[in-house]
Motif scaffolding. Structure first.
Motif, mmCIF file in Angstrom:
data_model
loop_
_atom_site.group_PDB
_atom_site.id
_atom_site.type_symbol
_atom_site.label_atom_id
_atom_site.label_comp_id
_atom_site.label_asym_id
_atom_site.label_seq_id
_atom_site.Cartn_x
_atom_site.Cartn_y
_atom_site.Cartn_z
ATOM 1 N N ILE A 126 55.791 57.478 43.117
ATOM 2 C CA ILE A 126 55.418 56.716 41.991
ATOM 3 C C ILE A 126 54.727 55.393 43.177
ATOM 4 N N ASN A 127 53.891 55.497 42.711
ATOM 5 C CA ASN A 127 52.610 54.555 43.374
ATOM 6 C C ASN A 127 52.489 53.152 42.878
ATOM 7 N N ASP A 128 52.619 51.962 43.631
ATOM 8 C CA ASP A 128 52.654 50.215 43.196
ATOM 9 C C ASP A 128 51.276 50.274 43.001
ATOM 10 N N LEU A 129 51.342 50.635 41.253
ATOM 11 C CA LEU A 129 50.211 49.936 40.456
ATOM 12 C C LEU A 129 49.461 49.299 40.299
ATOM 13 N N GLU A 130 50.915 48.615 40.186
ATOM 14 C CA GLU A 130 51.017 46.706 39.927
ATOM 15 C C GLU A 130 49.656 46.047 41.257
ATOM 16 N N THR A 131 50.243 46.401 42.144
ATOM 17 C CA THR A 131 49.260 45.588 43.340
ATOM 18 C C THR A 131 47.756 45.894 43.257
ATOM 19 N N ILE A 132 48.456 47.323 43.486
ATOM 20 C CA ILE A 132 46.784 48.492 43.404
ATOM 21 C C ILE A 132 45.570 48.072 42.316
ATOM 22 N N SER A 133 46.320 46.773 41.026
ATOM 23 C CA SER A 133 45.166 47.312 39.644
ATOM 24 C C SER A 133 44.999 45.766 40.396
ATOM 25 N N SER A 134 45.810 44.872 40.853
ATOM 26 C CA SER A 134 45.300 42.683 40.835
ATOM 27 C C SER A 134 43.772 43.051 42.068
ATOM 28 N N TYR A 135 44.276 44.767 43.097
ATOM 29 C CA TYR A 135 42.957 44.275 43.866
ATOM 30 C C TYR A 135 41.511 44.645 43.274
ATOM 31 N N ILE A 136 41.825 46.016 42.373
ATOM 32 C CA ILE A 136 40.887 46.275 41.586
ATOM 33 C C ILE A 136 40.399 45.448 40.742
ATOM 34 N N ARG A 137 41.302 44.407 40.231
ATOM 35 C CA ARG A 137 40.509 42.970 39.153
ATOM 36 C C ARG A 137 39.653 42.515 39.908
ATOM 37 N N GLU A 138 40.176 42.160 41.460
ATOM 38 C CA GLU A 138 39.477 40.769 42.497
ATOM 39 C C GLU A 138 38.226 41.391 42.419
ATOM 40 N N HIS A 139 38.079 42.148 42.720
ATOM 41 C CA HIS A 139 36.807 43.006 43.443
ATOM 42 C C HIS A 139 36.195 42.637 42.040
ATOM 43 N N ASN A 140 36.241 43.096 40.587
ATOM 44 C CA ASN A 140 35.771 42.680 39.506
ATOM 45 C C ASN A 140 34.304 43.490 38.784
ATOM 46 N N THR A 141 34.500 44.192 39.866
ATOM 47 C CA THR A 141 33.032 45.365 39.711
ATOM 48 C C THR A 141 34.289 46.601 38.973
ATOM 49 N N ALA A 142 34.847 47.131 40.324
ATOM 50 C CA ALA A 142 35.110 48.796 39.698
ATOM 51 C C ALA A 142 36.051 48.268 38.502
ATOM 52 N N LEU A 143 36.152 49.847 38.066
ATOM 53 C CA LEU A 143 37.667 49.905 36.649
ATOM 54 C C LEU A 143 38.351 50.750 37.051
ATOM 55 N N SER A 144 39.143 50.409 36.610
ATOM 56 C CA SER A 144 40.794 51.384 37.325
ATOM 57 C C SER A 144 40.989 52.346 36.366
#
Length: 378
Positions: free
Chosen positions: A140-158
């Motif tokens: 299982i991958n660390d989706l919670e942490t990866i998604s937080s970095y995606i949010r910080e990018h502010n443009t990319a979708l998850s």
């Protein structure tokens, strides 16, 4: 005991056997309204959750082709068979893929996603595509942490494959601000294959206005428009929706916390019993999926071992995929699985190893004692 199709409860099978009704009827619209509300509950979201007649791959493809355009730059995580699939799908539709990978059996490194996203000053990256629970390896991958970095990018979708994590572990779609979440009916939902589900955020819907990739049957705007009147743009699998309604009611009765706890204790019972049997886990122990345990078979052929267990005990285990065929076998423990099932499959594995002279009677007994300790936890 494979990771899908998973066992189907009797009540769900009975619902499945009802006579079909018209998919434009008032009765069916009431059914769609009920299942949609329960799907939102399961996804922990106030946003749209759409139902598609198709597999989990259909939902993932829909998420990609409805929110992106040809030539868009995307990050794809690959640490197993399904991550590999999303790279192929992305390339098929002409996307510019940046691949982040790790060895099969190890998790994706969130910091690699962070680095690439932070370096993207021009905001050229339009999406991050990854698998939450990698069914092929038991990671299982660390989706919670990866998604937080995606949010910080502010443009990319998850865009996330949650096919074997939805309904097995906590995936709080709104809390983690996930944009596109895909899953399939034959996993944690406890119903036969044939339906897939896709949760869409407001940000994802905004991206659909710019998407230029070809789509017709999987055009999610059609599904959204139909959902307003509790309908479907095309003929749905009516009887699978009957089954879905019953399964979601059962899940709601059990409660999210209890569902997640049950899957976690089965993971712990299975993985610790495996170690007691002198076998090795394929996945890194820090990132074991609650849905499936992958087990190495050093010194014996995994396919022959699976065949022995099927012939002797009528228990089907999953094999390794691609280069892992013959090297690992996988035990699914998601969906409609209880403590008895876990004890039974551990007993079958123990007995087969005993016959092969791989373990002693004492070790076989110890595996059951170890598993029982974890199963006793609340």
């Amino acid at each position: 005991m494979i990771p899908g199709p998973t066992p189907v409860p009797e009540k769900v099978l009975q619902a499945l056997s009802k006579h079909p009704i018209g998919h434009r009827s008032k009765e069916f619209q009431e059914l769609v309204e009920s299942t949609t509300k329960n799907l939102q509950w399961l996804h922990q979201t106030q946003n749209d959750v759409l139902t598609i007649t198709g597999s989990g791959t259909a939902a993932m493809e829909a998420g990609i082709i409805n929110t992106l355009s040809k030539g868009d730059k995307v990050i794809c995580g690959e640490n197993g068979k399904f991550g590999e699939r999303w790279v192929k799908v992305a390339k098929t539709f002409g996307l510019d893929v940046i691949k982040i990978d790790s060895e099969w059996g190890t998790p994706l490194n969130p910091e690699e996603f962070k680095k690439i996203l932070e370096e993207d000053k021009q905001k050229a990256i339009k999406a991050v595509i990854l698998t939450h629970s990698e069914t092929s390896t038991g990671v299982i991958n660390d989706l919670e942490t990866i998604s937080s970095y995606i949010r910080e990018h502010n443009t990319a979708l998850s865009i996330v494959d949650c096919v074997t994590s939805l309904g097995a572990c906590n995936v709080p779609v709104d809390e983690w601000q996930l944009d596109v979440v895909a899953s399939g009916s034959q996993k944690g939902y406890m119903i036969p294959p044939g339906l897939s589900f896709i949760a869409m955020s407001q940000k994802a819907w905004e991206a659909t206005e710019k998407s230029d990739l070809p789509k017709f049957y999987l055009n999610l705007k059609s599904y959204k428009k139909s959902l307003v009147s509790n309908s479907n743009p095309y003929t749905p699998a009516v009887n699978l929706v009957f089954a879905l309604d019953e399964a979601l009611n059962m899940m709601r009765e059990e409660g999210l916390k209890n569902i997640f706890s049950r899957h976690n204790k089965h993971k712990l019972a299975m993985s610790n019993a495996v170690k007691a049997l002198n076998l090795k886990l394929f996945a890194d122990e820090k990132c074991l999926s609650p849905s499936i345990t992958a087990i190495k078979t050093e010194g014996m052929d995994a396919e022959e071992f699976r065949k022995t267990i099927r012939n002797k005990f009528d228990i089907l285990l999953a094999g390794g995929q691609d280069h892992l065929k013959g090297r690992i076998f996988r035990v699914g423990h998601l969906g409609y699985v209880n403590d008895r099932d876990i004890i039974t499959v551990i007993s079958a594995i123990s007995n087969s190893l005993l016959d092969l002279g791989k373990i002693t009677v004492q070790e076989a007994g110890e595996a059951l004692v170890v598993a029982s300790k974890f199963l006793e936890t609340k």
